[in-house]
Enzyme design. Sequence first.
Site, PDB file in Angstrom:
ATOM      1  N   THR A  32      -0.407  -6.239   8.401  1.00 45.46           N
ATOM      2  CA  THR A  32       0.639  -5.235   8.604  1.00 45.46           C
ATOM      3  C   THR A  32       1.533  -5.754   9.711  1.00 45.46           C
ATOM      4  OG1 THR A  32      -0.875  -3.427   8.044  1.00 45.46           O
ATOM      5  CG2 THR A  32       1.057  -2.838   9.339  1.00 45.46           C
ATOM      6  N   ARG A  67      -3.544   2.405  -3.743  1.00 38.99           N
ATOM      7  CA  ARG A  67      -4.282   2.462  -2.478  1.00 38.99           C
ATOM      8  C   ARG A  67      -3.334   2.600  -1.301  1.00 38.99           C
ATOM      9  NH1 ARG A  67      -4.288  -1.165   2.324  1.00 38.99           N
ATOM     10  NH2 ARG A  67      -6.256  -0.783   3.406  1.00 38.99           N
ATOM     11  N   GLY A  83      -3.389   2.354   2.913  1.00 42.66           N
ATOM     12  CA  GLY A  83      -4.146   2.037   4.105  1.00 42.66           C
ATOM     13  C   GLY A  83      -3.775   2.987   5.225  1.00 42.66           C
ATOM     14  N   GLY A 122      -7.552  -0.680   7.341  1.00 38.24           N
ATOM     15  CA  GLY A 122      -7.086   0.691   7.511  1.00 38.24           C
ATOM     16  C   GLY A 122      -8.112   1.733   7.120  1.00 38.24           C
TER      17      GLY A 122
END
Length: 325
Positions: free
Chosen positions: A162, A190, A192, A216
């Site tokens: 990220t 999905r 996170g 996450g």
Amino acid sequence: MLVLMNGEGRVGMDAAVLALEAGKSALDVVEAGIHPVEADPAVRTVGYGGYPNLAGVVECDAAIMDGVTRCCGSVGALSGYLHAVSVARRVMEKLPHVMLVGEGAARFAREVGAAEAEMLSDESEVWHRQRQSARLSNALSGREPLAPYCWPRESLHMAKGTTVLLCINKQGQLAGGTSTSGWAHKYPGRLGDSPVIGAGLYVDQRYGACACTHTGEMTIRAGTARAVVAAMRFGLSVEEACHEAMADMARLREGFLGSVVIHALSPQGETCVLSTHDFGPETSWCHWRKGMQRWYETPPEICPLETSAEWKGDVAGSLRKHSAE
């Protein structure tokens, strides 16, 4: 004035510093710093050129938060738009909501005139095709379960990065943002922690700011970003608050357990970055503050979670149980 980004954000540091020096709002600094990261195909975990999900689609998550008002916005599983962090900011400014996901996020992005883009780069498409087996194709067509394929096979610490940015502007205002394409070959849809306010991002002008990267699933379970800021509210230093949050995550059992990096700062500009693992330059963080001639890159403090055989056993056991052959 101060800006802190993780290593994924190197390409955005110059733009963030220029925005700070120009006296921009803290939210403008967040966007200015994250935009180059989202547009750079060499950053394989954020925006254009990010790793796709199991179906070969790049789904992006992002969040932004104003420390003064604690207003915030986020998007999840957004496809087809270059700057997810800007769409998140428009959610904050134009809607009564905090989060939009999937088709709703894409519809809103179109309404506000966000920049459209084909997010799957040639390199990411090749990466996906090299990993697409006949069994995975069967799963994608619905002939067998898809779930086992989102579990990592080669390594616990697969690509799932990220970019994060925390800043204090010329007026002393705090803000933060996150942006990611998420876990490589994740299950479609999905999310996170990046778009989850309180898990991957939290900013409060009175006490400080925190943003997290890597696994996450863990920081969602522990509410890590909010926990760090809350600890500072009750008198802990930024470093003590980060260590307390790490200790809390070390108590997690079962589920998916992996690596986490916590980035935090206080309103006075004190910083702390803790990582559960030493991944070298991958987890280095970038920082600049008023008076510096250039920005610097620093390795994080390493704070291992694997302090017990029980924790290690849970990790190994979950991978054996769920991984596809």
